[in-house]
Design a protein around this motif. Structure first.
Motif, PDB file in Angstrom:
ATOM      1  N   LEU A 187       2.501  43.124 100.811  1.00  0.00           N
ATOM      2  CA  LEU A 187       3.493  43.246  99.745  1.00  0.00           C
ATOM      3  C   LEU A 187       3.925  44.701  99.555  1.00  0.00           C
ATOM      4  CD1 LEU A 187       2.156  40.759  97.027  1.00  0.00           C
ATOM      5  CD2 LEU A 187       4.140  40.494  98.526  1.00  0.00           C
ATOM      6  N   VAL A 188       2.990  45.617  99.759  1.00  0.00           N
ATOM      7  CA  VAL A 188       3.333  47.037  99.623  1.00  0.00           C
ATOM      8  C   VAL A 188       4.375  47.426 100.669  1.00  0.00           C
ATOM      9  CG1 VAL A 188       2.466  49.394  99.860  1.00  0.00           C
ATOM     10  CG2 VAL A 188       1.166  47.708  98.551  1.00  0.00           C
ATOM     11  N   LEU A 189       4.136  47.042 101.914  1.00  0.00           N
ATOM     12  CA  LEU A 189       5.104  47.354 102.967  1.00  0.00           C
ATOM     13  C   LEU A 189       6.427  46.628 102.732  1.00  0.00           C
ATOM     14  CD1 LEU A 189       2.838  47.333 106.154  1.00  0.00           C
ATOM     15  CD2 LEU A 189       3.900  49.309 105.043  1.00  0.00           C
ATOM     16  N   ALA A 190       6.347  45.395 102.230  1.00  0.00           N
ATOM     17  CA  ALA A 190       7.576  44.658 101.928  1.00  0.00           C
ATOM     18  C   ALA A 190       8.376  45.371 100.845  1.00  0.00           C
ATOM     19  CB  ALA A 190       7.248  43.234 101.491  1.00  0.00           C
ATOM     20  N   GLY A 191       7.648  45.959  99.852  1.00  0.00           N
ATOM     21  CA  GLY A 191       8.333  46.732  98.816  1.00  0.00           C
ATOM     22  C   GLY A 191       8.975  47.986  99.376  1.00  0.00           C
ATOM     23  N   ASN A 192       8.276  48.672 100.289  1.00  0.00           N
ATOM     24  CA  ASN A 192       8.856  49.838 100.962  1.00  0.00           C
ATOM     25  C   ASN A 192      10.158  49.469 101.659  1.00  0.00           C
ATOM     26  OD1 ASN A 192       5.565  50.949 102.074  1.00  0.00           O
ATOM     27  ND2 ASN A 192       6.611  51.376 100.160  1.00  0.00           N
ATOM     28  N   VAL A 193      10.098  48.383 102.432  1.00  0.00           N
ATOM     29  CA  VAL A 193      11.236  47.974 103.246  1.00  0.00           C
ATOM     30  C   VAL A 193      12.394  47.482 102.381  1.00  0.00           C
ATOM     31  CG1 VAL A 193      12.030  46.236 104.902  1.00  0.00           C
ATOM     32  CG2 VAL A 193       9.882  47.461 105.309  1.00  0.00           C
ATOM     33  N   ALA A 243      15.993  49.263 101.875  1.00  0.00           N
ATOM     34  CA  ALA A 243      17.110  48.496 102.439  1.00  0.00           C
ATOM     35  C   ALA A 243      18.198  48.255 101.404  1.00  0.00           C
ATOM     36  CB  ALA A 243      16.603  47.170 102.992  1.00  0.00           C
ATOM     37  N   PHE A 244      17.830  47.854 100.201  1.00  0.00           N
ATOM     38  CA  PHE A 244      18.842  47.601  99.168  1.00  0.00           C
ATOM     39  C   PHE A 244      19.570  48.895  98.821  1.00  0.00           C
ATOM     40  CE2 PHE A 244      20.850  46.266  95.311  1.00  0.00           C
ATOM     41  CZ  PHE A 244      20.985  44.888  95.429  1.00  0.00           C
ATOM     42  N   ALA A 245      18.804  49.990  98.722  1.00  0.00           N
ATOM     43  CA  ALA A 245      19.428  51.287  98.450  1.00  0.00           C
ATOM     44  C   ALA A 245      20.395  51.666  99.569  1.00  0.00           C
ATOM     45  CB  ALA A 245      18.349  52.361  98.297  1.00  0.00           C
ATOM     46  N   ALA A 269      23.137  56.017  91.337  1.00  0.00           N
ATOM     47  CA  ALA A 269      21.893  56.140  90.564  1.00  0.00           C
ATOM     48  C   ALA A 269      20.910  55.046  90.952  1.00  0.00           C
ATOM     49  CB  ALA A 269      22.201  56.086  89.071  1.00  0.00           C
ATOM     50  N   LEU A 270      21.412  53.821  91.124  1.00  0.00           N
ATOM     51  CA  LEU A 270      20.539  52.705  91.500  1.00  0.00           C
ATOM     52  C   LEU A 270      19.969  52.918  92.898  1.00  0.00           C
ATOM     53  CD1 LEU A 270      19.339  49.953  90.901  1.00  0.00           C
ATOM     54  CD2 LEU A 270      21.465  48.907  91.712  1.00  0.00           C
ATOM     55  N   ALA A 271      20.797  53.438  93.814  1.00  0.00           N
ATOM     56  CA  ALA A 271      20.326  53.667  95.180  1.00  0.00           C
ATOM     57  C   ALA A 271      19.180  54.674  95.201  1.00  0.00           C
ATOM     58  CB  ALA A 271      21.482  54.159  96.051  1.00  0.00           C
ATOM     59  N   VAL A 272      19.334  55.792  94.501  1.00  0.00           N
ATOM     60  CA  VAL A 272      18.273  56.803  94.478  1.00  0.00           C
ATOM     61  C   VAL A 272      17.012  56.242  93.827  1.00  0.00           C
ATOM     62  CG1 VAL A 272      17.597  59.027  93.518  1.00  0.00           C
ATOM     63  CG2 VAL A 272      19.863  58.753  94.519  1.00  0.00           C
ATOM     64  N   THR A 273      17.181  55.544  92.707  1.00  0.00           N
ATOM     65  CA  THR A 273      16.026  54.986  91.993  1.00  0.00           C
ATOM     66  C   THR A 273      15.253  54.013  92.870  1.00  0.00           C
ATOM     67  OG1 THR A 273      17.175  55.216  89.872  1.00  0.00           O
ATOM     68  CG2 THR A 273      15.300  53.716  89.947  1.00  0.00           C
ATOM     69  N   LEU A 274      15.963  53.138  93.554  1.00  0.00           N
ATOM     70  CA  LEU A 274      15.288  52.154  94.401  1.00  0.00           C
ATOM     71  C   LEU A 274      14.622  52.806  95.610  1.00  0.00           C
ATOM     72  CD1 LEU A 274      17.575  48.981  94.544  1.00  0.00           C
ATOM     73  CD2 LEU A 274      15.172  49.096  93.869  1.00  0.00           C
ATOM     74  N   ALA A 275      15.307  53.777  96.223  1.00  0.00           N
ATOM     75  CA  ALA A 275      14.739  54.433  97.402  1.00  0.00           C
ATOM     76  C   ALA A 275      13.443  55.158  97.060  1.00  0.00           C
ATOM     77  CB  ALA A 275      15.754  55.402  97.990  1.00  0.00           C
ATOM     78  N   ALA A 291       9.449  47.938  93.083  1.00  0.00           N
ATOM     79  CA  ALA A 291      10.659  48.052  93.904  1.00  0.00           C
ATOM     80  C   ALA A 291      10.957  46.736  94.611  1.00  0.00           C
ATOM     81  CB  ALA A 291      10.492  49.169  94.932  1.00  0.00           C
ATOM     82  N   LEU A 292       9.917  46.045  95.078  1.00  0.00           N
ATOM     83  CA  LEU A 292      10.104  44.747  95.712  1.00  0.00           C
ATOM     84  C   LEU A 292      10.700  43.754  94.720  1.00  0.00           C
ATOM     85  CD1 LEU A 292       9.714  42.802  98.101  1.00  0.00           C
ATOM     86  CD2 LEU A 292       7.362  42.424  97.289  1.00  0.00           C
ATOM     87  N   ALA A 293      10.167  43.770  93.482  1.00  0.00           N
ATOM     88  CA  ALA A 293      10.692  42.867  92.456  1.00  0.00           C
ATOM     89  C   ALA A 293      12.148  43.202  92.130  1.00  0.00           C
ATOM     90  CB  ALA A 293       9.831  42.954  91.199  1.00  0.00           C
ATOM     91  N   ALA A 294      12.457  44.499  92.016  1.00  0.00           N
ATOM     92  CA  ALA A 294      13.829  44.913  91.699  1.00  0.00           C
ATOM     93  C   ALA A 294      14.794  44.524  92.812  1.00  0.00           C
ATOM     94  CB  ALA A 294      13.873  46.421  91.461  1.00  0.00           C
ATOM     95  N   ALA A 295      14.371  44.733  94.066  1.00  0.00           N
ATOM     96  CA  ALA A 295      15.226  44.350  95.188  1.00  0.00           C
ATOM     97  C   ALA A 295      15.427  42.839  95.216  1.00  0.00           C
ATOM     98  CB  ALA A 295      14.624  44.828  96.501  1.00  0.00           C
ATOM     99  N   GLY A 296      14.366  42.088  94.880  1.00  0.00           N
ATOM    100  CA  GLY A 296      14.485  40.635  94.828  1.00  0.00           C
ATOM    101  C   GLY A 296      15.486  40.183  93.783  1.00  0.00           C
TER     102      GLY A 296
END
Length: 319
Positions: free
Chosen positions: A3-9, A13-15, A146-152, A162-167
């Motif tokens: 899940l940690v790596l999935a959150g990284n990815v 990716a969304f950013a 702003a969203l891109a920087v925050t997510l990255a 981050a995984l939850a936010a991207a979801g």
């Protein structure tokens, strides 16, 4: 993949789907300043001066274009072939050293997430351009940045949130997808039609020039009747808010709109127009039609007939 790596990815990716260059620049600068520590080995190349400088320069260019009507849609069209593949490459860099299947899964996830973000962003911009609501563009662009920087950044510091936010972001994209992605596809078709209009005659397409499945749906032409003709167009209204891309065609029974769905080709017979309001646009001509008991909008691509001839077609009364 954990899940940690999935959150990284997913976060990166969304950013990247929102603003690739700002994402790369932010990760490189913050890592170089040691705000971000423990950058995955595959991403450490982002700290290089050339990478950071190039990303910042392209971000500045994008900042101007994002706030310029119509230029932003052209930019988004180009970046359909840049943002999702770049997100997949960044995912491979994050997962570098893992098994090939894990890296392939991460690349596929990143590509899909970035494409969802990119398509939603591009569709929103096309919709704003078509409705002349361009005063919102600077604010929307700033919010996207702003969203891109925050997510990255969160993808590396707080991967699970981050995984939850991207979801959530992907779910929002899916919820508004039929509306905004249709507008995004329309933008791509409009630009392609504008280019075709430079080298070919803009007019109705004869029956034999229409796609095969469209011809099959129209069927045989009754004896003594003129064969159907068609032109590329998009329809909004009648049975939904989504923009549907397809063909406006003439038939012996009057005008119809033919488009593809997941369930196959579909025909919508257009009600006779009582009042038509026309707007000549840069990429598409817009016809807002008032019928007896319905309202709908047609977006006419530039490689088709002019608005006068299209208007006459829409006011045709079937025998």
């Amino acid at each position: 993949m954990t899940l940690v790596l999935a959150g990284n990815v997913a976060g990166i990716a969304f950013a990247s789907g929102l603003n690739l260059y700002l994402t790369v620049a932010a990760l490189g600068i913050l890592s170089r300043l040691e705000v971000l520590t423990g950058l995955p080995p595959g991403l450490q190349g982002l700290q290089g001066s050339l990478v950071i400088g190039s990303a910042l320069a392209l971000f500045l260019v994008e900042t101007v274009i994002d706030r310029t009507r119509h230029a932003d849609s052209l930019w988004d069209l180009l970046h359909t072939f840049i943002r999702p593949p770049a997100a997949a490459l960044l995912a491979v860099a994050v997962l570098w050293g893992a098994t090939p299947s894990t890296m392939a899964l991460g690349a596929a996830l990143a590509f899909a997430v970035a494409l969802a973000a990119h398509g939603t962003k591009a569709g929103l911009r096309m919709t704003l351009n078509a409705t002349m609501r361009t005063r919102w563009q600077p604010w929307i662009s700033t919010a996207e940045d702003a969203l891109a920087v925050t997510l990255a950044v969160s993808a590396l510091l707080f991967p699970l949130p981050a995984l939850a936010a991207a979801g959530v972001g992907v779910l929002v994209s899916l919820a508004f997808g039929p509306w905004l992605w249709g507008a995004f596809r329309l933008a791509n078709r409009c630009i392609a039609a504008w280019i075709r209009a430079l080298v070919t005659r803009s007019d109705w397409r004869a029956l034999e020039e229409l796609p095969g499945d469209v011809r099959d749906l129209l069927g045989e032409t009754p004896t003594g009747m003129a064969p159907p003709r068609g032109t590329r167009a998009a329809l909004q209204g009648l049975d939904g808010r989504a923009v549907r891309n397809g063909w406006l065609v003439t038939t012996p029974d009057g005008p119809a709109f033919v488009h593809r769905t997941l369930l196959g080709i579909r025909r919508i017979d257009l009600p006779e127009a009582r009042e038509i309001t026309t707007t000549a646009g840069t990429w598409t001509d817009i016809l807002r039609i008032q019928a007896d008991d319905a309202e709908y909008t047609l977006f006419m691509l530039k490689d088709g007939p002019d608005m006068d001839r299209t208007t006459r077609t829409l006011t045709y009364t079937s025998p």
